[in-house]
Write a protein that holds these residues in place. Structure first.
Motif, PDB file in Angstrom:
ATOM      1  N   PHE A   1     -11.441 -42.490  -8.761  1.00  0.00           N
ATOM      2  CA  PHE A   1     -10.103 -42.690  -8.221  1.00  0.00           C
ATOM      3  C   PHE A   1      -9.514 -41.389  -7.698  1.00  0.00           C
ATOM      4  CE2 PHE A   1      -5.598 -43.532  -8.245  1.00  0.00           C
ATOM      5  CZ  PHE A   1      -5.550 -44.820  -7.771  1.00  0.00           C
ATOM      6  N   PRO A   2      -8.916 -41.342  -6.539  1.00  0.00           N
ATOM      7  CA  PRO A   2      -8.406 -42.463  -5.752  1.00  0.00           C
ATOM      8  C   PRO A   2      -9.416 -43.066  -4.773  1.00  0.00           C
ATOM      9  CG  PRO A   2      -7.673 -40.447  -4.725  1.00  0.00           C
ATOM     10  CD  PRO A   2      -8.465 -40.052  -5.969  1.00  0.00           C
TER      11      PRO A   2
ATOM     12  N   HIS B   1      -4.963 -43.802 -14.318  1.00  0.00           N
ATOM     13  CA  HIS B   1      -5.129 -42.824 -13.245  1.00  0.00           C
ATOM     14  C   HIS B   1      -3.761 -42.239 -12.893  1.00  0.00           C
ATOM     15  CE1 HIS B   1      -9.243 -43.957 -12.590  1.00  0.00           C
ATOM     16  NE2 HIS B   1      -8.931 -45.192 -12.286  1.00  0.00           N
TER      17      HIS B   1
ATOM     18  N   ASP C   1      -0.715 -40.994 -10.614  1.00  0.00           N
ATOM     19  CA  ASP C   1      -0.224 -41.386  -9.296  1.00  0.00           C
ATOM     20  C   ASP C   1      -0.697 -40.376  -8.266  1.00  0.00           C
ATOM     21  OD1 ASP C   1       1.074 -43.521 -10.390  1.00  0.00           O
ATOM     22  OD2 ASP C   1       3.039 -42.562 -10.400  1.00  0.00           O
ATOM     23  N   ARG C   2      -1.067 -40.864  -7.109  1.00  0.00           N
ATOM     24  CA  ARG C   2      -1.478 -39.976  -6.008  1.00  0.00           C
ATOM     25  C   ARG C   2      -0.669 -40.363  -4.799  1.00  0.00           C
ATOM     26  NH1 ARG C   2      -6.632 -37.653  -7.130  1.00  0.00           N
ATOM     27  NH2 ARG C   2      -6.300 -36.518  -5.215  1.00  0.00           N
TER      28      ARG C   2
ATOM     29  N   ASN D   1      -2.989 -50.566 -13.337  1.00  0.00           N
ATOM     30  CA  ASN D   1      -3.658 -49.306 -13.623  1.00  0.00           C
ATOM     31  C   ASN D   1      -4.036 -49.223 -15.101  1.00  0.00           C
ATOM     32  OD1 ASN D   1      -4.550 -46.679 -13.767  1.00  0.00           O
ATOM     33  ND2 ASN D   1      -2.592 -45.760 -13.201  1.00  0.00           N
TER      34      ASN D   1
ATOM     35  N   ILE E   1     -10.250 -45.792   0.072  1.00  0.00           N
ATOM     36  CA  ILE E   1      -9.274 -45.635  -0.999  1.00  0.00           C
ATOM     37  C   ILE E   1      -9.243 -46.882  -1.878  1.00  0.00           C
ATOM     38  CG2 ILE E   1      -6.849 -45.148  -1.519  1.00  0.00           C
ATOM     39  CD1 ILE E   1      -8.371 -42.912   0.016  1.00  0.00           C
ATOM     40  N   CYS E   2      -9.366 -46.659  -3.176  1.00  0.00           N
ATOM     41  CA  CYS E   2      -9.391 -47.746  -4.166  1.00  0.00           C
ATOM     42  C   CYS E   2      -8.039 -48.456  -4.237  1.00  0.00           C
ATOM     43  CB  CYS E   2      -9.744 -47.156  -5.531  1.00  0.00           C
ATOM     44  SG  CYS E   2      -9.664 -48.348  -6.891  1.00  0.00           S
ATOM     45  N   ARG E   3      -8.099 -49.777  -4.261  1.00  0.00           N
ATOM     46  CA  ARG E   3      -6.879 -50.575  -4.449  1.00  0.00           C
ATOM     47  C   ARG E   3      -6.971 -51.454  -5.697  1.00  0.00           C
ATOM     48  NH1 ARG E   3      -5.336 -53.563   0.950  1.00  0.00           N
ATOM     49  NH2 ARG E   3      -7.482 -54.245   0.750  1.00  0.00           N
TER      50      ARG E   3
ATOM     51  N   TRP F   1      -7.666 -50.069  -8.859  1.00  0.00           N
ATOM     52  CA  TRP F   1      -7.314 -49.179  -9.976  1.00  0.00           C
ATOM     53  C   TRP F   1      -8.443 -49.008 -10.985  1.00  0.00           C
ATOM     54  CZ3 TRP F   1      -3.015 -46.233  -9.925  1.00  0.00           C
ATOM     55  CH2 TRP F   1      -1.943 -46.639  -9.147  1.00  0.00           C
TER      56      TRP F   1
END
Ligand code: FES
Length: 62
Positions: A32-33, A7, A9-10, A3, A23-25, A27
């Motif tokens: 984002f997300p 960003h 945490d979600r 990260n 959903i972004c993986r 970062w």
């Protein structure tokens, strides 16, 4: 991937019933997300093979 964009945490997102959220993986997304396609540059720059995950919300029974 790490990260580097700081960003927050979600642990929960809202997805409307029957809709898919990507959903972004990596970062690196500017949204984002959610994925904004930034992973393509990440993959080109690093040789990685990361992409979003699609999450589809089901309909709840009443
Ligand atoms: S922008 Fe991160 S997975 Fe697409």
């Amino acid at each position: 991937m790490i990260n580097t964009q700081n960003h927050p945490d979600r642990d929960k997102i809202e997805v409307a019933a029957g809709k898919t959220a990507w959903i972004c993986r990596c970062w690196q997304s500017g949204k984002f997300p959610y994925c904004d396609g930034s992973h393509r540059k990440v993959n080109a720059d690093t040789g990685d093979h990361v992409g979003p995950i699609g999450v589809t919300a089901g309909k709840t029974e009443a």
